[in-house]
Design a protein around this motif. Structure first.
Motif, PDB file in Angstrom:
ATOM      1  N   ARG A  22      -9.498  -2.843  -6.722  1.00 39.77           N
ATOM      2  CA  ARG A  22      -9.628  -3.412  -5.441  1.00 39.77           C
ATOM      3  C   ARG A  22      -9.148  -4.996  -5.637  1.00 39.77           C
ATOM      4  O   ARG A  22      -9.319  -5.739  -6.343  1.00 39.77           O
ATOM      5  CB  ARG A  22     -11.282  -3.649  -5.120  1.00 39.77           C
ATOM      6  N   ILE A  23      -8.303  -5.198  -4.842  1.00 32.98           N
ATOM      7  CA  ILE A  23      -7.608  -6.345  -4.364  1.00 32.98           C
ATOM      8  C   ILE A  23      -7.696  -7.003  -3.363  1.00 32.98           C
ATOM      9  O   ILE A  23      -7.680  -6.411  -1.936  1.00 32.98           O
ATOM     10  CB  ILE A  23      -6.011  -6.289  -4.595  1.00 32.98           C
ATOM     11  N   ARG A  24      -8.215  -8.429  -3.346  1.00 33.01           N
ATOM     12  CA  ARG A  24      -8.405  -9.305  -1.911  1.00 33.01           C
ATOM     13  C   ARG A  24      -7.258 -10.426  -1.727  1.00 33.01           C
ATOM     14  O   ARG A  24      -7.174 -11.003  -3.050  1.00 33.01           O
ATOM     15  CB  ARG A  24      -9.620  -9.945  -1.788  1.00 33.01           C
ATOM     16  N   ILE A  25      -6.860 -10.512  -1.036  1.00 37.57           N
ATOM     17  CA  ILE A  25      -5.580 -11.602  -0.418  1.00 37.57           C
ATOM     18  C   ILE A  25      -6.647 -12.388   0.620  1.00 37.57           C
ATOM     19  O   ILE A  25      -6.336 -11.807   1.743  1.00 37.57           O
ATOM     20  CB  ILE A  25      -4.427 -11.206  -0.111  1.00 37.57           C
ATOM     21  N   GLN A  26      -6.906 -13.489   0.244  1.00 36.25           N
ATOM     22  CA  GLN A  26      -7.655 -14.395   1.125  1.00 36.25           C
ATOM     23  C   GLN A  26      -6.913 -15.962   0.938  1.00 36.25           C
ATOM     24  O   GLN A  26      -6.568 -16.250   0.221  1.00 36.25           O
ATOM     25  CB  GLN A  26      -9.145 -14.273   1.032  1.00 36.25           C
ATOM     26  N   GLY A  27      -7.303 -16.516   1.921  1.00 36.80           N
ATOM     27  CA  GLY A  27      -7.005 -17.817   2.186  1.00 36.80           C
ATOM     28  C   GLY A  27      -6.894 -18.610   3.534  1.00 36.80           C
ATOM     29  O   GLY A  27      -7.888 -18.164   4.333  1.00 36.80           O
ATOM     30  N   GLY A  28      -6.034 -19.480   3.720  1.00 30.77           N
ATOM     31  CA  GLY A  28      -6.025 -20.529   4.983  1.00 30.77           C
ATOM     32  C   GLY A  28      -5.680 -21.707   4.501  1.00 30.77           C
ATOM     33  O   GLY A  28      -5.172 -22.083   3.456  1.00 30.77           O
ATOM     34  N   THR A  29      -6.405 -22.533   5.433  1.00 35.92           N
ATOM     35  CA  THR A  29      -6.143 -24.254   5.296  1.00 35.92           C
ATOM     36  C   THR A  29      -7.641 -24.574   4.784  1.00 35.92           C
ATOM     37  O   THR A  29      -8.365 -24.597   5.303  1.00 35.92           O
ATOM     38  CB  THR A  29      -5.539 -24.623   6.607  1.00 35.92           C
ATOM     39  N   GLN A  30      -7.240 -25.507   3.872  1.00 33.21           N
ATOM     40  CA  GLN A  30      -8.439 -26.195   3.061  1.00 33.21           C
ATOM     41  C   GLN A  30      -8.881 -27.128   4.229  1.00 33.21           C
ATOM     42  O   GLN A  30      -8.261 -27.724   4.845  1.00 33.21           O
ATOM     43  CB  GLN A  30      -8.106 -26.885   1.779  1.00 33.21           C
ATOM     44  N   ASP A  31     -10.239 -27.252   4.071  1.00 37.39           N
ATOM     45  CA  ASP A  31     -10.927 -28.229   5.178  1.00 37.39           C
ATOM     46  C   ASP A  31     -10.305 -29.611   4.811  1.00 37.39           C
ATOM     47  O   ASP A  31     -10.040 -30.528   5.847  1.00 37.39           O
ATOM     48  CB  ASP A  31     -12.423 -28.120   5.132  1.00 37.39           C
ATOM     49  N   ILE A  32     -10.344 -30.057   3.717  1.00 39.10           N
ATOM     50  CA  ILE A  32      -9.953 -31.545   3.266  1.00 39.10           C
ATOM     51  C   ILE A  32      -8.785 -32.134   3.042  1.00 39.10           C
ATOM     52  O   ILE A  32      -8.372 -32.998   3.680  1.00 39.10           O
ATOM     53  CB  ILE A  32     -11.163 -32.119   1.851  1.00 39.10           C
ATOM     54  N   ARG A  78       0.752  -1.049  -0.132  1.00 44.74           N
ATOM     55  CA  ARG A  78       0.106  -0.046  -0.104  1.00 44.74           C
ATOM     56  C   ARG A  78       0.704   1.323   0.083  1.00 44.74           C
ATOM     57  O   ARG A  78       0.611   2.106  -0.644  1.00 44.74           O
ATOM     58  CB  ARG A  78      -0.848   0.053   1.344  1.00 44.74           C
ATOM     59  N   ARG A  79       1.867   1.288   0.791  1.00 39.06           N
ATOM     60  CA  ARG A  79       2.761   2.478   0.808  1.00 39.06           C
ATOM     61  C   ARG A  79       3.340   2.725  -0.466  1.00 39.06           C
ATOM     62  O   ARG A  79       3.515   3.623  -0.799  1.00 39.06           O
ATOM     63  CB  ARG A  79       3.804   2.311   1.895  1.00 39.06           C
ATOM     64  N   HIS A  80       3.789   1.478  -1.172  1.00 38.06           N
ATOM     65  CA  HIS A  80       4.522   1.814  -2.466  1.00 38.06           C
ATOM     66  C   HIS A  80       3.644   2.087  -3.477  1.00 38.06           C
ATOM     67  O   HIS A  80       4.100   3.082  -4.290  1.00 38.06           O
ATOM     68  CB  HIS A  80       5.291   0.283  -2.940  1.00 38.06           C
ATOM     69  N   TYR A  81       2.278   1.975  -3.599  1.00 35.85           N
ATOM     70  CA  TYR A  81       1.563   2.120  -4.614  1.00 35.85           C
ATOM     71  C   TYR A  81       0.362   3.196  -4.130  1.00 35.85           C
ATOM     72  O   TYR A  81      -0.571   3.540  -4.809  1.00 35.85           O
ATOM     73  CB  TYR A  81       0.657   1.036  -5.198  1.00 35.85           C
ATOM     74  N   ASN A  82       0.525   3.833  -2.844  1.00 37.37           N
ATOM     75  CA  ASN A  82      -0.329   4.804  -2.509  1.00 37.37           C
ATOM     76  C   ASN A  82      -1.794   4.259  -2.366  1.00 37.37           C
ATOM     77  O   ASN A  82      -2.557   4.992  -3.191  1.00 37.37           O
ATOM     78  CB  ASN A  82      -0.022   6.128  -3.176  1.00 37.37           C
ATOM     79  N   LEU A  83      -2.181   3.163  -1.731  1.00 41.59           N
ATOM     80  CA  LEU A  83      -3.356   2.472  -1.735  1.00 41.59           C
ATOM     81  C   LEU A  83      -4.203   2.666  -0.473  1.00 41.59           C
ATOM     82  O   LEU A  83      -3.204   2.906   0.492  1.00 41.59           O
ATOM     83  CB  LEU A  83      -3.194   1.037  -2.197  1.00 41.59           C
ATOM     84  N   GLU A  84      -5.359   2.691  -0.577  1.00 43.15           N
ATOM     85  CA  GLU A  84      -6.274   2.777   0.526  1.00 43.15           C
ATOM     86  C   GLU A  84      -6.343   1.377   1.275  1.00 43.15           C
ATOM     87  O   GLU A  84      -6.273   0.631   0.358  1.00 43.15           O
ATOM     88  CB  GLU A  84      -7.591   3.459   0.221  1.00 43.15           C
ATOM     89  N   PRO A  85      -6.550   1.367   2.445  1.00 43.73           N
ATOM     90  CA  PRO A  85      -6.738   0.081   3.195  1.00 43.73           C
ATOM     91  C   PRO A  85      -8.032  -0.933   2.337  1.00 43.73           C
ATOM     92  O   PRO A  85      -7.805  -2.030   2.330  1.00 43.73           O
ATOM     93  CB  PRO A  85      -7.245   0.432   4.630  1.00 43.73           C
ATOM     94  N   ALA A  86      -8.862  -0.016   2.066  1.00 39.65           N
ATOM     95  CA  ALA A  86     -10.169  -0.753   1.142  1.00 39.65           C
ATOM     96  C   ALA A  86      -9.768  -1.311  -0.188  1.00 39.65           C
ATOM     97  O   ALA A  86     -10.378  -2.077  -0.607  1.00 39.65           O
ATOM     98  CB  ALA A  86     -11.147  -0.076   1.320  1.00 39.65           C
ATOM     99  N   GLN A  87      -8.687  -0.676  -0.573  1.00 37.90           N
ATOM    100  CA  GLN A  87      -8.192  -1.349  -1.937  1.00 37.90           C
ATOM    101  C   GLN A  87      -7.449  -2.685  -1.875  1.00 37.90           C
ATOM    102  O   GLN A  87      -7.314  -3.214  -3.064  1.00 37.90           O
ATOM    103  CB  GLN A  87      -7.386  -0.139  -2.636  1.00 37.90           C
TER     104      GLN A  87
END
Length: 546
Positions: free
Chosen positions: A455-465, A404-413
């Protein structure tokens, strides 16, 4: 019951089962001879010579011989006493009983002395060498003493010393012949055993090689019965749940149809291409007939066409990488001079606006060329990953703050959502940073709709199966066109005019070098999703999925 072994002589190398079986057979033969002699004398139907000199001695010896024969057979079935004791006991019994029976029947002229030859033959088979020669000498002496004793106490009896000597010589000849034959038998057995061990080792080696082959291997007969299928073939077919796993038609109807077509027209090409099914990839199938004199089946090779293309691509890229790395290294120095000269030229106050714009174009394109060279050099100098167990949520939050700092993005972006909070993934931190930075830059460039903020979302975690950690980078753009999606991770393929077409390729290579993967998932609502797959943790890789 434990079977007793034999002493360390030549005949001990025979398999113990064969020794006990031979003892039982000789006991049966001995029981038959003794019973027949006893019955002939008791019933009075035998030759007059049987027991003519000493009838009572003949009956007693025949009866004792019959009882001992039965006892030897029973002992051989019970495997006690030891085989050595039984062999020597039977040899002594045969020598004494047959000598006494011959003596009671008038000597060598009765013909009963010939019974010592089969007994000596059996002994020479079970105990070749010195024991057989010793008992041959003992038998010859016993026959000779019995014949001399009978002649001295009954002058009317024929001495028959010549016949007795010939019978003794026959005993020695039988012992020597048994020695030669048993030695050859032992050599043949040893050679056959070595061959059987070699064949077993070769079969095990072949099975191990076939099982570990990356290509699928199936061996079937002409009726479609599967004799062999390795793990790779099972995986390429999608691990089918057939009711009869030995029926090729149930495992894969496509391969069965292709096989029957090939068998009907052997002249056609030996390989065919099968389209990708619901659970398996596109396959190349090759057929080869098995058998020398006559066909006994068909060998089927299965190969993943995508994997073949990947291998070919890897070979080409390896050669291309070495060439381009050397060219890039040579271009880098003059390119730096051009970029520096354009920068100095752009800072000159005497330039008009048009010339300053041209200097800026030169500088921008020089930077782009320098980025391309950097990617090529980085691709050819990939270092071995230093994997670490990363706590994904705090690591990704730190990454997003930097981006965000490098590309001047808002937290919602640029947002992060990881579930569960303690999800971990094993990856080289620097290489993971490079992969995510590349994906987020692509999302800024190509994943933004016209007139809307990115708008970019980074999501994930551990798959259930599968329990595999994943991280998705999702944008809200137009997505990737289907024609480009199939070649998205190939080098120098790009959907715009700003990139070099190497970023996604390098990102996927970095993921695979860390034991994971990178794939593109189109979203039904629009946009793109690039999924980073981390290696499955070792403590869960061995556990079956629920």
């Amino acid at each position: 019951m434990k079977r007793s072994g034999l002493p360390p002589t030549g005949w001990t190398r025979r398999p113990m089962d064969d020794v006990w079986r031979a003892l039982r057979l000789f006991s049966l033969y001995r029981f038959f001879i003794a019973g027949m002699l006893l019955a002939l004398v008791v019933l009075g139907t035998g030759p007059e010579t049987l027991g003519q000199s000493h009838p009572r001695l003949f009956l007693v010896c025949a009866s004792v011989y019959l009882v001992l024969s039965f006892g030897f057979g029973t002992a051989a079935r019970l495997f006690t006493p030891s085989a050595e004791t039984q062999v020597y006991s039977q040899a002594v019994t045969d020598t004494l009983c047959i000598t006494l029976l011959m003596y009671a029947s008038g000597g060598v002229t009765s013909g009963l002395g010939m019974l010592t030859i089969p007994a000596m033959a059996g002994l020479s088979i079970l105990a070749p060498g010195r024991p057989a020669l010793f008992f041959a000498a003992l038998g010859s002496i016993a026959l000779l003493l019995a014949q001399i004793h009978g002649y001295l106490f009954d002058p009317t009896r024929d001495a028959a010393l010549t016949q007795t000597g010939l019978l003794g010589a026959a005993l020695f000849a039988t012992a020597l012949l048994g020695l030669v034959l048993s030695r050859r038998v032992r050599e043949s057995e040893a050679r056959a055993e070595r061959h059987s061990v070699d064949l077993a080792n070769m079969a095990e080696l072949n099975a191990h090689i076939i099982e570990r082959m990356q290509s699928g291997v199936i061996v079937v007969n002409d009726t479609g019965h599967v004799h062999l299928i390795n793990e790779a073939a099972w995986g390429l077919l999608g691990n089918p749940s057939a009711d009869n796993p030995s029926d090729l038609g149930q495992i894969s109807p496509q391969i069965e149809a292709a096989l029957q077509q090939w068998l009907a027209k052997p002249g056609i090409q030996g390989h065919q291409t099968l389209e990708a099914g619901a659970y398996g990839p596109e396959l190349r199938v090759r057929f080869t007939r098995l058998g020398v004199d006559r066909a006994v089946g068909t060998l089927i090779f299965l190969e993943d066409i995508a994997e073949l293309h990947r291998q070919m691509q890897a070979i080409k890229l390896a050669s291309l990488g070495r060439l381009t790395a050397s060219i890039a290294h040579e271009i880098r120095n003059p390119l730096g001079a051009i970029s520096h000269a354009a920068q100095l030229l752009g800072e000159s106050e005497s330039l008009d606006k048009a010339d300053r714009r041209l200097a800026g174009i030169i500088q921008d394109q020089s930077q782009r060329m320098n980025a391309l060279i950097q990617n090529i050099l980085g691709l050819s100098r990939q270092a071995s990953p230093r994997g670490e167990s990363l706590l994904l949520k705090p690591w990704l939050e730190q990454f997003t703050e930097e981006f965000r700092r490098h590309y001047n993005l808002e937290p919602a972006q640029l947002q992060v959502a990881i579930r569960p909070d303690d999800a971990r993934g094993r990856f080289d931190p620097e290489q993971l940073h490079q992969v995510l930075w590349n994906l987020c830059v692509n999302a800024l460039r190509y994943g933004t709709r016209a007139g809307e903020p990115p708008r970019i979302r980074i999501q994930g975690g551990t798959q259930d199966i599968s329990r595999q950690p994943v991280v998705d980078v999702i944008d809200e753009g137009q997505g990737v066109k289907p024609g480009i999606a199939r070649q998205l991770f190939e080098p120098f393929v790009t959907s715009g005019n700003q990139g070099t077409g190497l970023g996604l390729y390098i990102a996927r290579e970095l993921c695979e070098n860390n034991g994971g993967g990178l794939e593109y998932l189109p979203l039904p609502t629009g946009g793109s999703c690039f999924r980073i797959r981390f290696p499955i943790p070792e403590h869960t890789a061995a556990q079956p999925a629920p």
